[in-house]
Design a protein around this motif. Structure first.
Motif, mmCIF file in Angstrom:
data_model
loop_
_atom_site.group_PDB
_atom_site.id
_atom_site.type_symbol
_atom_site.label_atom_id
_atom_site.label_comp_id
_atom_site.label_asym_id
_atom_site.label_seq_id
_atom_site.Cartn_x
_atom_site.Cartn_y
_atom_site.Cartn_z
ATOM 1 N N ALA A 1 55.579 -3.748 -15.517
ATOM 2 C CA ALA A 1 54.503 -4.298 -14.686
ATOM 3 C C ALA A 1 54.682 -3.944 -13.217
ATOM 4 O O ALA A 1 53.711 -3.623 -12.522
ATOM 5 N N ARG A 2 55.906 -3.980 -12.708
ATOM 6 C CA ARG A 2 56.135 -3.658 -11.297
ATOM 7 C C ARG A 2 55.726 -2.209 -11.009
ATOM 8 O O ARG A 2 55.051 -1.930 -10.013
ATOM 9 N N ARG A 3 56.130 -1.287 -11.865
ATOM 10 C CA ARG A 3 55.795 0.123 -11.658
ATOM 11 C C ARG A 3 54.293 0.352 -11.757
ATOM 12 O O ARG A 3 53.734 1.261 -11.125
ATOM 13 N N ALA A 4 53.615 -0.479 -12.535
ATOM 14 C CA ALA A 4 52.176 -0.289 -12.765
ATOM 15 C C ALA A 4 51.343 -0.487 -11.510
ATOM 16 O O ALA A 4 50.171 -0.084 -11.483
ATOM 17 N N VAL A 5 51.912 -1.092 -10.433
ATOM 18 C CA VAL A 5 51.132 -1.201 -9.193
ATOM 19 C C VAL A 5 50.805 0.173 -8.633
ATOM 20 O O VAL A 5 49.869 0.315 -7.834
ATOM 21 N N LEU A 6 51.523 1.194 -9.057
ATOM 22 C CA LEU A 6 51.287 2.550 -8.571
ATOM 23 C C LEU A 6 50.075 3.210 -9.229
ATOM 24 O O LEU A 6 49.713 4.328 -8.870
ATOM 25 N N THR A 7 49.455 2.537 -10.184
ATOM 26 C CA THR A 7 48.347 3.136 -10.932
ATOM 27 C C THR A 7 47.261 3.686 -10.011
ATOM 28 O O THR A 7 46.768 4.802 -10.190
ATOM 29 N N GLY A 8 46.878 2.913 -9.003
ATOM 30 C CA GLY A 8 45.816 3.364 -8.106
ATOM 31 C C GLY A 8 46.216 4.575 -7.282
ATOM 32 O O GLY A 8 45.371 5.417 -6.952
ATOM 33 N N THR A 9 47.499 4.691 -6.941
ATOM 34 C CA THR A 9 47.961 5.855 -6.183
ATOM 35 C C THR A 9 48.051 7.084 -7.079
ATOM 36 O O THR A 9 47.703 8.199 -6.662
#
Length: 364
Positions: A131-139
């Motif tokens: 979940a933490r890594r998934a914040v990069l989805t938009g980038t």
């Protein structure tokens, strides 16, 4: 039918980050609507700060003429302020359609501990993506769009200028392509270690190799754009991913640009790149982006974390240059430990600073 009637009392309000003036941000308590048909209540786990764009908003530098086009998908308020802005949010569905309950999801939503949104706005995070890594989805989505715009071909010579969040992400994705050459170019020699972590060759602008088929510019600097034109080969393409906001930029069109028939083309993630616009939707692009994050190598872009209560101070420190980061992660309280009423009402408003920082990343 939703489970809205079963919502605990503490889920009827939310805490969100608002920009309330030039260089000023605060946490605000607001009412949380009951999910309607086709809507979901999401409890946020993490959000990410997209430094370049969010600092443009923080410092009230969004040009009025493009304010509507540059609005984030779930933004509230309007530029310059007050505005609730952001777009890198990961959470868990707590209420809504039965087939969405308990799913970890990414959403282009501002920094807020709980929110109600249409399920069409949610992208399911695969089980093999933390979940933490998934914040990069938009980038990752932004980088995909730039690469689709560039259209690299087998054996191409490519330079990416600017080793920030977006430039590094573009280079990371391009490292898997069968290119003839790939260089990540930056003025900061300390970025060499970052490039090595990504498995990409690093170069200072003075030493970068020319005759490139494609140059992707992400430094948001006039000097970087000038160097991009110099590195492009005859009839080459420069893909401009930087957003200069209200800054005036001089481009040396009397030199390489005209004589060598170069092209400069903008990439902006609000719409799918022209080359794939009729074959991919924004939702398709997001699903592709989050699927790529199963690679633990993307953790190199997560360079720090803070609690939600610290967010106003974190944004100001990023603006002042006191905090250096690629993607700074905001951590949210657990479902049984919401942000306190006093914390949100006090606002933690940041101090006004006269000097705005220079944006370094592309915008949504």
């Amino acid at each position: 039918m939703t489970n809205a009637a079963k919502q605990p009392a503490q889920h009827t309000t939310a805490t969100a980050y608002w920009t309330v003036g030039p260089g000023k941000g605060e946490l605000r308590r607001e009412d949380l609507p009951v999910p309607g048909p086709g809507e979901a209540l999401v409890r946020t786990l993490f959000s990410g700060i997209s430094k370049g764009t969010e600092l443009v908003v923080h410092n009230a530098r969004v040009p009025e003429c493009v304010a509507e086009e540059m609005a984030a998908p779930n933004q509230e308020g309007s530029f310059p302020s007050p505005v609730k802005f952001g777009y890198l949010s990961v959470g868990v569905v707590e209420d809504g359609p039965a087939d969405w309950l308990g799913k970890t999801v990414f959403c282009l939503y501002p920094h807020q501990d709980r929110y109600v949104v249409a399920v069409e706005s949610l992208t399911v995070v695969p089980e093999d993506v933390p979940a933490r890594r998934a914040v990069l989805t938009g980038t990752v989505e932004t980088a995909i769009n730039g690469i689709w715009e560039a259209g690299p071909r087998l054996g191409d010579r490519v330079a990416v200028i600017g080793a920030g969040l977006v430039g590094g992400m573009v280079a990371k994705l391009l490292s898997t392509f069968p290119l003839g050459r790939l260089q990540l170019v930056d003025v900061d020699p300390a970025k060499r270690a970052f490039a090595e972590t990504l498995g990409v060759e690093f170069s200072h602008p003075d030493d970068a190799l020319g005759d490139c088929d494609i140059v992707i510019h992400c430094s948001a600097s006039e000097a970087g754009l000038e160097r991009a034109l110099q590195l492009a080969g005859d009839d080459g393409d420069v893909i401009e991913m930087s957003w200069y906001a209200d800054r005036k930029v001089t481009v040396p069109l009397g030199e390489d640009f005209h004589a060598r028939r170069l092209s400069i083309r903008a990439s902006q993630v609000g719409v799918v790149a022209r080359a794939r616009r009729h074959r991919r939707t924004n939702a398709d692009r997001l699903r592709l982006a989050v699927s790529l994050l199963s690679d633990p190598g993307f953790d190199a872009f997560l360079t720090g974390s803070s609690a939600l209560a610290e967010l106003p101070d974190v944004v100001q420190r990023l603006s002042d240059g006191a905090l250096d980061a690629l993607c700074h992660v905001i951590e949210y309280p657990s479902g049984d430990d919401p942000v306190g009423e006093d914390t949100a009402s006090e606002g933690h408003a940041s101090e006004d600073h006269a000097t705005a920082s220079t944006p370094t990343e592309a915008t949504r």
